[in-house]
Enzyme design. Structure first.
Site, PDB file in Angstrom:
ATOM      1  N   GLY A 135      51.513  84.467 126.561  1.00 53.20           N
ATOM      2  CA  GLY A 135      51.940  85.764 126.051  1.00 53.20           C
ATOM      3  C   GLY A 135      52.353  86.683 127.187  1.00 53.20           C
ATOM      4  O   GLY A 135      53.156  86.324 128.051  1.00 53.20           O
ATOM      5  N   ASP A 136      51.783  87.879 127.187  1.00 54.76           N
ATOM      6  CA  ASP A 136      52.012  88.814 128.275  1.00 54.76           C
ATOM      7  C   ASP A 136      50.740  88.844 129.121  1.00 54.76           C
ATOM      8  O   ASP A 136      49.635  88.948 128.582  1.00 54.76           O
ATOM      9  CB  ASP A 136      52.314  90.207 127.718  1.00 54.76           C
ATOM     10  CG  ASP A 136      52.613  91.172 128.839  1.00 54.76           C
ATOM     11  OD1 ASP A 136      53.769  91.239 129.264  1.00 54.76           O
ATOM     12  OD2 ASP A 136      51.674  91.836 129.318  1.00 54.76           O
ATOM     13  N   THR A 177      54.246  89.059 124.151  1.00 50.93           N
ATOM     14  CA  THR A 177      52.866  88.894 123.699  1.00 50.93           C
ATOM     15  C   THR A 177      52.828  88.284 122.289  1.00 50.93           C
ATOM     16  O   THR A 177      53.798  88.380 121.526  1.00 50.93           O
ATOM     17  CB  THR A 177      52.137  90.251 123.759  1.00 50.93           C
ATOM     18  OG1 THR A 177      50.752  90.024 123.519  1.00 50.93           O
ATOM     19  CG2 THR A 177      52.672  91.242 122.747  1.00 50.93           C
ATOM     20  N   ALA A 178      51.690  87.651 121.956  1.00 49.37           N
ATOM     21  CA  ALA A 178      51.550  86.957 120.667  1.00 49.37           C
ATOM     22  C   ALA A 178      51.837  87.902 119.497  1.00 49.37           C
ATOM     23  O   ALA A 178      52.425  87.488 118.485  1.00 49.37           O
ATOM     24  CB  ALA A 178      50.147  86.372 120.545  1.00 49.37           C
ATOM     25  N   LYS A 228      40.667  77.795 130.148  1.00 45.72           N
ATOM     26  CA  LYS A 228      39.375  78.372 129.759  1.00 45.72           C
ATOM     27  C   LYS A 228      39.233  78.165 128.266  1.00 45.72           C
ATOM     28  O   LYS A 228      39.896  78.813 127.489  1.00 45.72           O
ATOM     29  CB  LYS A 228      39.345  79.858 130.077  1.00 45.72           C
ATOM     30  CG  LYS A 228      39.233  80.135 131.544  1.00 45.72           C
ATOM     31  CD  LYS A 228      39.068  81.600 131.794  1.00 45.72           C
ATOM     32  CE  LYS A 228      40.303  82.375 131.381  1.00 45.72           C
ATOM     33  NZ  LYS A 228      40.720  83.413 132.247  1.00 45.72           N
ATOM     34  N   ASP A 234      46.979  78.423 132.071  1.00 49.76           N
ATOM     35  CA  ASP A 234      45.896  78.541 131.100  1.00 49.76           C
ATOM     36  C   ASP A 234      46.018  77.503 129.995  1.00 49.76           C
ATOM     37  O   ASP A 234      47.058  76.887 129.807  1.00 49.76           O
ATOM     38  CB  ASP A 234      45.940  79.938 130.469  1.00 49.76           C
ATOM     39  CG  ASP A 234      45.234  80.941 131.355  1.00 49.76           C
ATOM     40  OD1 ASP A 234      44.471  80.513 132.229  1.00 49.76           O
ATOM     41  OD2 ASP A 234      45.445  82.159 131.161  1.00 49.76           O
ATOM     42  N   PRO A 247      54.566  83.218 123.814  1.00 54.32           N
ATOM     43  CA  PRO A 247      53.650  82.629 122.833  1.00 54.32           C
ATOM     44  C   PRO A 247      53.750  81.109 122.690  1.00 54.32           C
ATOM     45  O   PRO A 247      52.990  80.522 121.938  1.00 54.32           O
ATOM     46  CB  PRO A 247      54.067  83.314 121.534  1.00 54.32           C
ATOM     47  CG  PRO A 247      55.501  83.647 121.742  1.00 54.32           C
ATOM     48  CD  PRO A 247      55.678  83.949 123.190  1.00 54.32           C
ATOM     49  N   ALA A 268      95.193  37.971 131.283  1.00 53.81           N
ATOM     50  CA  ALA A 268      96.459  37.267 131.066  1.00 53.81           C
ATOM     51  C   ALA A 268      97.608  38.262 130.964  1.00 53.81           C
ATOM     52  O   ALA A 268      98.701  38.020 131.479  1.00 53.81           O
ATOM     53  CB  ALA A 268      96.362  36.423 129.790  1.00 53.81           C
ATOM     54  N   MET A 270      42.187  86.871 119.288  1.00 54.11           N
ATOM     55  CA  MET A 270      40.895  86.164 119.296  1.00 54.11           C
ATOM     56  C   MET A 270      40.058  86.595 118.100  1.00 54.11           C
ATOM     57  O   MET A 270      38.859  86.867 118.230  1.00 54.11           O
ATOM     58  CB  MET A 270      40.152  86.430 120.616  1.00 54.11           C
ATOM     59  CG  MET A 270      40.866  85.824 121.814  1.00 54.11           C
ATOM     60  SD  MET A 270      40.205  86.363 123.379  1.00 54.11           S
ATOM     61  CE  MET A 270      41.074  87.891 123.623  1.00 54.11           C
TER      62      MET A 270
HETATM   63  N1  SAH Z   1      47.954  87.276 126.900  1.00 50.79           N
HETATM   64  C1  SAH Z   1      48.053  86.697 125.583  1.00 50.79           C
HETATM   65  C2  SAH Z   1      46.767  86.802 124.814  1.00 50.79           C
HETATM   66  C3  SAH Z   1      45.642  85.998 125.396  1.00 50.79           C
HETATM   67  S1  SAH Z   1      44.199  86.065 124.428  1.00 50.79           S
HETATM   68  C4  SAH Z   1      49.215  87.364 124.842  1.00 50.79           C
HETATM   69  O1  SAH Z   1      49.754  88.370 125.301  1.00 50.79           O
HETATM   70  O2  SAH Z   1      49.592  86.862 123.785  1.00 50.79           O
HETATM   71  C5  SAH Z   1      44.359  84.621 123.434  1.00 50.79           C
HETATM   72  C6  SAH Z   1      44.676  84.992 122.010  1.00 50.79           C
HETATM   73  O3  SAH Z   1      46.040  85.301 121.893  1.00 50.79           O
HETATM   74  C7  SAH Z   1      44.444  83.873 121.019  1.00 50.79           C
HETATM   75  O4  SAH Z   1      43.088  83.797 120.642  1.00 50.79           O
HETATM   76  C8  SAH Z   1      45.303  84.335 119.868  1.00 50.79           C
HETATM   77  O5  SAH Z   1      44.703  85.353 119.141  1.00 50.79           O
HETATM   78  C9  SAH Z   1      46.496  84.962 120.608  1.00 50.79           C
HETATM   79  N2  SAH Z   1      47.619  84.015 120.758  1.00 50.79           N
HETATM   80  C10 SAH Z   1      48.141  83.525 121.879  1.00 50.79           C
HETATM   81  N3  SAH Z   1      49.204  82.729 121.629  1.00 50.79           N
HETATM   82  C11 SAH Z   1      49.355  82.726 120.297  1.00 50.79           C
HETATM   83  C12 SAH Z   1      50.280  82.118 119.401  1.00 50.79           C
HETATM   84  N4  SAH Z   1      51.267  81.334 119.847  1.00 50.79           N
HETATM   85  N5  SAH Z   1      50.123  82.346 118.079  1.00 50.79           N
HETATM   86  C13 SAH Z   1      49.155  83.136 117.612  1.00 50.79           C
HETATM   87  N6  SAH Z   1      48.263  83.740 118.405  1.00 50.79           N
HETATM   88  C14 SAH Z   1      48.358  83.546 119.726  1.00 50.79           C
END
Ligand code: SAH
Length: 467
Positions: free
Chosen positions: A303-304, A332-333, A271, A249, A226, A43, A384
């Site tokens: 990780g690495d 790496t972790a 694995k 993985d 990680p 309107a 591990m």
């Molecule tokens: N390439 C990976 C390691 C692989 S072996 C790296 O560099 O971190 C797998 C192991 O890594 C696990 O059993 C654990 O001990 C460690 N891991 C991987 N991710 C993790 C996380 N977010 N927190 C703690 N430990 C971790």
């Protein structure tokens, strides 16, 4: 998701707006980007609406909406800024078969209009289901800055060339052509010659791609860090974005897999530590078979990739198959774990070396130079190490390590469900077993959480601390 986003074909179809004030103007500005036939019933229409009507951009009925006005309308907007009037006109539009939106009334609307970033024909629609308009505006602003204005032109001209590109085989080859156009050739041609340079550039590019040597497959071994996606490197992100195939993985988090290109083939080579595993030979074959087909394979490792990642076996398989490969390092972790407790892996006057050791090797619990590790001040990051904890504890104590040596176990380092268990070598077991950790865990031998961090960390349980 309560509202499913779609893009609706509105060319030549009717859209009716009831209302002539600010709310109607805002909607009309968006609607006038389309080629819909727009009718406004108001309107007291704002001067802009009268002017648009005079210029033939819309049809104006300078009165309130009445039955029959919404017949054959695809969409209907009640934008009267008056709840009673909106309800009245919405009821009419409903009866006449239009989809109805009532401005600022989510509950009674059948559809909502998203915030839009317009690079026609590329259009980004942002919706928050009414929850956070401020957020939608912020995202829009960010995208406006990120998406170059030439994008629309590139897409428009590119579209006219689609049929010709069918000369290239469907899939990776066509994708490579378009990626080259949108990210290299297209923007460059626009810069030097403007829009008219695009068509010749497309022809030249197609000739290049048609006569290019067959694409060589390659493998990138990428460290995914990680778990926190923000701890990916820029190279890792790029690799995920470009990959044709991602082989990942068990420890890779869903948030990271989300970042892979939508069309990428995602293969789980998980694995399980002790359970059913994909044999390493099968993983090697998976990697090399895909690369041999000319695809870009990203082998994503937690990780690495170079730390306890069976990298060498996979590299050797690539070398044997004549497949090109490279490694993208990751966090790496141990780095994430030590950061989470505010400590450093090495420290002047305490330890000038740090060991990365595994609790397990191919033969079972792994043996190490326990005597050297048992000396005061030593630091080790144990991967591990959960099941091997009692074994490691026993070996170190047997070689004279002080039972009071701090030991910290970090589960799910860098992830939202991270937990920190601070204990001592003497009490590592049964503390660890009793804690019932189920995620990946890294054991830092010789390090306790820094006191300030321990006090701040809510996930940190003081009764478990022996510091
Ligand atoms: N390439 C990976 C390691 C692989 S072996 C790296 O560099 O971190 C797998 C192991 O890594 C696990 O059993 C654990 O001990 C460690 N891991 C991987 N991710 C993790 C996380 N977010 N927190 C703690 N430990 C971790």
């Amino acid at each position: 998701m309560k509202h499913f986003p779609i893009f609706m074909a509105v060319d030549g179809r009717r859209i009716v707006v009831s209302g002539g004030g600010d709310a109607a103007l805002a909607k009309l500005r968006l609607l006038m980007k389309t080629k819909a036939r727009i009718t406004v019933c108001a309107a007291t229409p704002a001067p802009e609406i009268t002017e648009w009507a005079a210029r033939g951009k819309l049809t104006l009925a300078p009165r309130a909406l009445k039955p029959g006005d919404a017949l054959c309308a695809t969409l209907f907007y009640a934008a009267n800024e008056d709840a009673a009037e909106d309800a009245r006109v919405a009821a009419i539009a409903h009866r006449e078969g239009a989809l109805v939106n009532i401005v600022d009334n989510l509950a009674d609307s059948q559809f909502i209009t998203p915030a839009i970033v317009d690079r026609d024909p590329v259009v980004v629609a942002i919706g928050t289901e009414g929850a956070a308009p401020v957020l939608a505006r912020a995202i829009k602003k960010e995208l406006e800055e990120k998406l170059p204005p030439v994008l629309g032109t590139l897409a428009r001209v590119g579209k006219t060339f689609r049929a010709k590109v069918e000369a290239l085989p469907f899939g990776a080859k066509r994708r490579a052509f378009w990626a080259d156009y949108y990210f290299n050739t297209g923007p460059r041609a626009m810069k030097t010659g403007g829009e008219t340079a695009l068509n010749p550039a497309l022809h030249a590019l197609l000739a290049d791609h048609l006569h290019a040597a067959p694409k060589q497959g390659r493998v990138e071994f990428v460290g995914a860090g990680p778990g926190d996606p923000e701890l990916l490197t820029l190279k890792a992100r790029r690799a995920l974005h470009d990959a044709d195939v991602v082989i990942y993985d068990r420890l890779i988090t869903p948030e990271i897999l989300e970042l892979a290109r939508r069309e990428a083939v995602m293969l789980d080579a998980g694995k399980e530590g002790f359970g059913k595993a994909m044999a390493q030979g099968d993983i090697n074959a998976l990697i090399t078979d895909h690369a041999a087909k000319g695809t870009h394979v990203v082998r994503l490792k937690s990780g690495d990739a170079t730390v306890f990642g069976r990298l060498d076996e996979e590299i050797e398989a690539c070398a044997a198959a004549g497949v090109a490969w490279s490694v993208v390092p990751g966090i790496t972790a141990a780095s994430a774990a030590v950061a989470s407790i505010g400590q450093s892996l090495t420290k002047r006057g305490r330890n000038g070396a740090v060991r990365f050791i595994t609790g397990h090797d191919m033969k079972g619990f792994a043996d190490h130079d326990w005597a050297a590790l048992a000396c005061p001040g030593e630091v080790a990051a144990i991967y591990m190490g959960k099941r091997a904890a009692r074994f490691i504890q026993g070996r170190l104590l047997m070689h004279g390590a002080d039972p009071a040596t701090p030991v910290t176990v970090i589960e799910n380092a860098s992830r939202p469900d991270q937990r920190v268990l601070a204990t001592t070598l003497g009490e590592l077991e049964p503390t660890l077993t009793n804690a019932g950790l189920i995620g990946p865990a890294l054991t830092l031998f010789g390090l306790a959480p820094r006191a300030a961090i321990a006090r701040l960390d809510t996930a940190f349980h003081p009764q478990e601390a022996a510091i």
